[in-house]
Design an enzyme around this catalytic site. Structure first.
Site, PDB file in Angstrom:
ATOM      1  N   ASN A   1      -4.750 -15.063 -31.107  1.00  0.00           N
ATOM      2  CA  ASN A   1      -3.641 -14.178 -31.170  1.00  0.00           C
ATOM      3  C   ASN A   1      -3.922 -12.702 -31.390  1.00  0.00           C
ATOM      4  O   ASN A   1      -3.337 -12.190 -31.948  1.00  0.00           O
ATOM      5  CB  ASN A   1      -2.837 -14.835 -32.471  1.00  0.00           C
ATOM      6  CG  ASN A   1      -3.514 -14.930 -33.546  1.00  0.00           C
ATOM      7  OD1 ASN A   1      -4.760 -14.655 -33.568  1.00  0.00           O
ATOM      8  ND2 ASN A   1      -3.035 -15.727 -34.575  1.00  0.00           N
TER       9      ASN A   1
ATOM     10  N   ARG B   1      -5.435  -8.316 -43.594  1.00  0.00           N
ATOM     11  CA  ARG B   1      -5.368  -9.358 -44.819  1.00  0.00           C
ATOM     12  C   ARG B   1      -4.989  -8.578 -45.843  1.00  0.00           C
ATOM     13  O   ARG B   1      -5.123  -7.364 -46.178  1.00  0.00           O
ATOM     14  CB  ARG B   1      -6.616  -9.900 -45.180  1.00  0.00           C
ATOM     15  CG  ARG B   1      -6.992 -11.118 -44.182  1.00  0.00           C
ATOM     16  CD  ARG B   1      -5.828 -12.257 -44.269  1.00  0.00           C
ATOM     17  NE  ARG B   1      -6.330 -13.321 -43.423  1.00  0.00           N
ATOM     18  CZ  ARG B   1      -5.826 -13.536 -42.108  1.00  0.00           C
ATOM     19  NH1 ARG B   1      -4.674 -12.687 -41.714  1.00  0.00           N
ATOM     20  NH2 ARG B   1      -6.150 -14.581 -41.381  1.00  0.00           N
TER      21      ARG B   1
ATOM     22  N   HIS C   1       4.228 -13.186 -42.401  1.00  0.00           N
ATOM     23  CA  HIS C   1       3.177 -13.122 -41.702  1.00  0.00           C
ATOM     24  C   HIS C   1       3.464 -13.796 -40.246  1.00  0.00           C
ATOM     25  O   HIS C   1       3.284 -14.992 -40.100  1.00  0.00           O
ATOM     26  CB  HIS C   1       2.190 -13.791 -42.521  1.00  0.00           C
ATOM     27  CG  HIS C   1       0.713 -13.820 -41.973  1.00  0.00           C
ATOM     28  ND1 HIS C   1      -0.486 -14.326 -42.552  1.00  0.00           N
ATOM     29  CD2 HIS C   1       0.187 -13.510 -40.527  1.00  0.00           C
ATOM     30  CE1 HIS C   1      -1.553 -13.764 -41.699  1.00  0.00           C
ATOM     31  NE2 HIS C   1      -1.224 -13.377 -40.777  1.00  0.00           N
TER      32      HIS C   1
HETATM   33  P1  NDP Z   1     -12.904  -9.687 -34.486  1.00  0.00           P
HETATM   34  O1  NDP Z   1     -14.011 -10.587 -35.133  1.00  0.00           O
HETATM   35  O2  NDP Z   1     -12.968  -9.755 -32.987  1.00  0.00           O
HETATM   36  O3  NDP Z   1     -13.011  -8.276 -35.205  1.00  0.00           O
HETATM   37  C1  NDP Z   1     -13.380  -8.175 -36.535  1.00  0.00           C
HETATM   38  C2  NDP Z   1     -14.144  -6.748 -36.448  1.00  0.00           C
HETATM   39  O4  NDP Z   1     -14.189  -6.136 -37.793  1.00  0.00           O
HETATM   40  C3  NDP Z   1     -15.360  -6.855 -35.992  1.00  0.00           C
HETATM   41  O5  NDP Z   1     -15.699  -5.662 -34.894  1.00  0.00           O
HETATM   42  C4  NDP Z   1     -16.233  -6.548 -37.244  1.00  0.00           C
HETATM   43  O6  NDP Z   1     -17.413  -5.747 -36.934  1.00  0.00           O
HETATM   44  C5  NDP Z   1     -15.192  -5.787 -38.010  1.00  0.00           C
HETATM   45  N1  NDP Z   1     -15.672  -5.540 -39.402  1.00  0.00           N
HETATM   46  C6  NDP Z   1     -16.137  -6.495 -39.977  1.00  0.00           C
HETATM   47  N2  NDP Z   1     -16.174  -6.049 -41.435  1.00  0.00           N
HETATM   48  C7  NDP Z   1     -16.105  -4.462 -41.221  1.00  0.00           C
HETATM   49  C8  NDP Z   1     -16.475  -3.540 -41.970  1.00  0.00           C
HETATM   50  N3  NDP Z   1     -16.821  -3.757 -43.404  1.00  0.00           N
HETATM   51  N4  NDP Z   1     -16.097  -2.341 -41.766  1.00  0.00           N
HETATM   52  C9  NDP Z   1     -15.786  -2.034 -40.565  1.00  0.00           C
HETATM   53  N5  NDP Z   1     -15.562  -3.107 -39.621  1.00  0.00           N
HETATM   54  C10 NDP Z   1     -15.992  -4.114 -39.912  1.00  0.00           C
HETATM   55  O7  NDP Z   1     -11.608 -10.346 -35.080  1.00  0.00           O
HETATM   56  P2  NDP Z   1      -9.946  -9.772 -34.579  1.00  0.00           P
HETATM   57  O8  NDP Z   1     -10.027  -8.570 -34.023  1.00  0.00           O
HETATM   58  O9  NDP Z   1      -9.654 -11.185 -33.899  1.00  0.00           O
HETATM   59  O10 NDP Z   1      -9.287 -10.135 -35.958  1.00  0.00           O
HETATM   60  C11 NDP Z   1      -9.389  -9.438 -37.142  1.00  0.00           C
HETATM   61  C12 NDP Z   1      -8.752  -9.860 -38.251  1.00  0.00           C
HETATM   62  O11 NDP Z   1      -7.454  -9.663 -38.194  1.00  0.00           O
HETATM   63  C13 NDP Z   1      -8.941 -11.050 -38.667  1.00  0.00           C
HETATM   64  O12 NDP Z   1     -10.297 -11.365 -39.109  1.00  0.00           O
HETATM   65  C14 NDP Z   1      -7.759 -11.738 -39.174  1.00  0.00           C
HETATM   66  O13 NDP Z   1      -8.067 -11.348 -40.528  1.00  0.00           O
HETATM   67  C15 NDP Z   1      -6.753 -10.568 -38.974  1.00  0.00           C
HETATM   68  N6  NDP Z   1      -5.823 -11.253 -38.074  1.00  0.00           N
HETATM   69  C16 NDP Z   1      -4.707 -11.296 -38.328  1.00  0.00           C
HETATM   70  C17 NDP Z   1      -3.406 -11.962 -37.907  1.00  0.00           C
HETATM   71  C18 NDP Z   1      -2.073 -11.871 -37.969  1.00  0.00           C
HETATM   72  O14 NDP Z   1      -1.405 -12.488 -37.517  1.00  0.00           O
HETATM   73  N7  NDP Z   1      -1.609 -10.974 -38.868  1.00  0.00           N
HETATM   74  C19 NDP Z   1      -3.846 -12.844 -36.557  1.00  0.00           C
HETATM   75  C20 NDP Z   1      -5.252 -12.861 -36.192  1.00  0.00           C
HETATM   76  C21 NDP Z   1      -6.223 -11.793 -36.917  1.00  0.00           C
HETATM   77  P3  NDP Z   1     -18.902  -6.431 -36.306  1.00  0.00           P
HETATM   78  O15 NDP Z   1     -18.541  -7.648 -35.802  1.00  0.00           O
HETATM   79  O16 NDP Z   1     -19.116  -5.296 -35.371  1.00  0.00           O
HETATM   80  O17 NDP Z   1     -19.837  -6.447 -37.348  1.00  0.00           O
END
Ligand code: NDP
Length: 386
Positions: free
Chosen positions: A147, A285, A333
């Site tokens: 999603n 979140r 949500h």
């Molecule tokens: P991904 O895993 O593709 O992306 C998450 C990104 O966050 C990665 O690039 C990661 O960096 C980065 N990250 C982690 N910690 C930090 C930090 N401290 N500072 C900066 N960047 C950081 O996940 P998605 O993009 O698919 O999803 C992200 C989040 O969105 C999910 O974890 C979830 O909480 C939320 N979400 C919400 C939904 C909704 O319905 N509202 C549905 C789906 C997701 P790196 O990997 O480069 O270390």
């Protein structure tokens, strides 16, 4: 045979739909980075049906029962002695969606001696205490990418609706008014603004790509830098930290997982460094933002608007201050639970269960915790408290 405990949101107030607004769903071949969509051996639902509520059962019942497994589906998860707590005692697999999370705390994990697998039917496994899952040898898996684009579309919608003052203007029409001055006194164009994302993973990068045609200046911060060619293509400015990025932005969108490094990130201090009248969109979140600091920033005018669909806890209580704070565009949500997304995460959940029952490894990109440590997507994007 396994007991599978599935926690889903309630059915619609008027019961399950008997017809839908559209026939079927567009067919997607792959996700934008080439990852294949879920590959279960079969599905027992029609894509486009409501699957995420209790009666939808994620389309899993006949598959599980035909193999002799027990499926329990409930929305009752938070009160003392909930159905979730009662069945957790002998469940082997727990499935829940972040929209209506079954909070698997350390205490609950301690009361679930048979628990081996916690599946997030969606993305974001912060409702599971990952440290406790690691200690307990529980595998945590989610349906990576299912999603991400759904959320990215929602983020763009929320940016436009806040900056252009859409929701209050729509309300004037419903109230029978034609109050143009009231509507436009807070309306701006997005064109020319500086927009930044906290994290440029699957969602964050998709948001950047969708915003580029609006003739805005794009910024991002992330733990890993994007490839040079992507930075050049989208004309991105990279910032080492959120603290470096947010003072430059008119709009900030949060797209990082909730983990120890991001919890409480948007507090009074960080909000105070933003431009006066900035907009903040958080579909990541609820706990990444300090609840009361957001209310204060909207009341003082430091933020011109806040929108998102993530809260803590979920469901949010009736008196949660984000329901009544000024200039917000909150929804329950929902961004990752469109009918389109449900079809993908229901299929992905079945794929995970099929692999698990066959004793085969789960797709690496679906793993958050496995073998007593962060694994797969979890090892890349999450951190533990130790
Ligand atoms: P991904 O895993 O593709 O992306 C998450 C990104 O966050 C990665 O690039 C990661 O960096 C980065 N990250 C982690 N910690 C930090 C930090 N401290 N500072 C900066 N960047 C950081 O996940 P998605 O993009 O698919 O999803 C992200 C989040 O969105 C999910 O974890 C979830 O909480 C939320 N979400 C919400 C939904 C909704 O319905 N509202 C549905 C789906 C997701 P790196 O990997 O480069 O270390």
């Amino acid at each position: 045979m396994a007991k599978v405990l599935c926690v889903l949101y309630d059915d619609p107030e008027d019961g399950m739909p008997t017809e839908y607004a559209r026939d079927g769903l567009p067919k997607l071949e792959r996700y934008p980075d080439g990852q294949t969509l879920p590959t279960p051996s079969a599905i027992d639902f029609n894509p486009g049906e409501l699957l995420g509520s209790v009666s939808g059962e994620l389309g899993l019942r006949s598959f599980l029962e035909s193999q002799g497994h027990e499926l329990v589906v409930t929305s009752d998860k938070d009160r003392d002695d909930s159905e979730f707590d009662r069945h957790l005692a002998d469940a082997e697999i727990v499935i829940s969606q972040p929209f209506w999370p079954a909070y698997l705390t350390e205490e609950r994990i301690a009361k679930a001696p048979n628990l081996k697998l916690a599946v997030t039917a969606g993305i974001g496994s912060d409702h599971v205490d990952l440290d406790a899952a690691i200690a307990g040898g529980i595998t945590v898996a989610e349906v990576t990418y299912c999603n991400s684009i759904s959320v990215a579309e929602h983020v763009v919608m929320m940016i436009l609706s806040l900056v252009r003052n859409y929701l209050p203007s729509h309300d004037w029409v419903r109230k029978g008014g034609w109050n143009i001055a009231d509507c436009v006194a807070r309306a701006y164009d997005v064109e020319g603004m500086d927009i930044g994302t906290i994290a440029a993973g699957r969602i964050g990068l998709a948001v950047l790509r969708r915003l580029a045609p609006f003739d805005v200046r794009l910024h991002y911060t992330d733990r890993h830098r994007l490839p040079d060619d992507v930075e050049r293509e989208l004309n991105l400015t990279f910032h080492e930290t959120a603290q470096d990025m947010v003072p430059n932005c008119d709009v900030v969108t949060v797209n990082a997982p909730l983990h120890p490094q991001t919890r409480g990130m948007f507090n009074d201090e960080l909000l105070g460094t933003m431009k006066r009248g900035a907009y903040l969109i958080n579909t990541a979140r609820g706990l990444i933002a300090d609840r009361d600091a957001i209310v204060r920033a909207l009341e003082s005018g430091q933020l011109a608007g806040y929108a998102g669909d993530v809260w803590y806890p979920q469901p949010a209580p009736a008196d949660h201050p984000w329901r009544t704070m000024p200039h917000h565009g909150m929804t329950p949500h929902i961004s990752g639970s469109t009918l389109s997304a449900q079809a993908r995460y229901a299929a992905g959940t079945r794929e995970i269960l099929e692999s698990y029952f066959a004793g085969q490894p789960l797709r690496d990109e679906y793993l958050i915790v496995d073998g007593g440590k962060l694994a797969g997507a979890g090892a890349h994007s999450y951190s533990t408290s130790s």
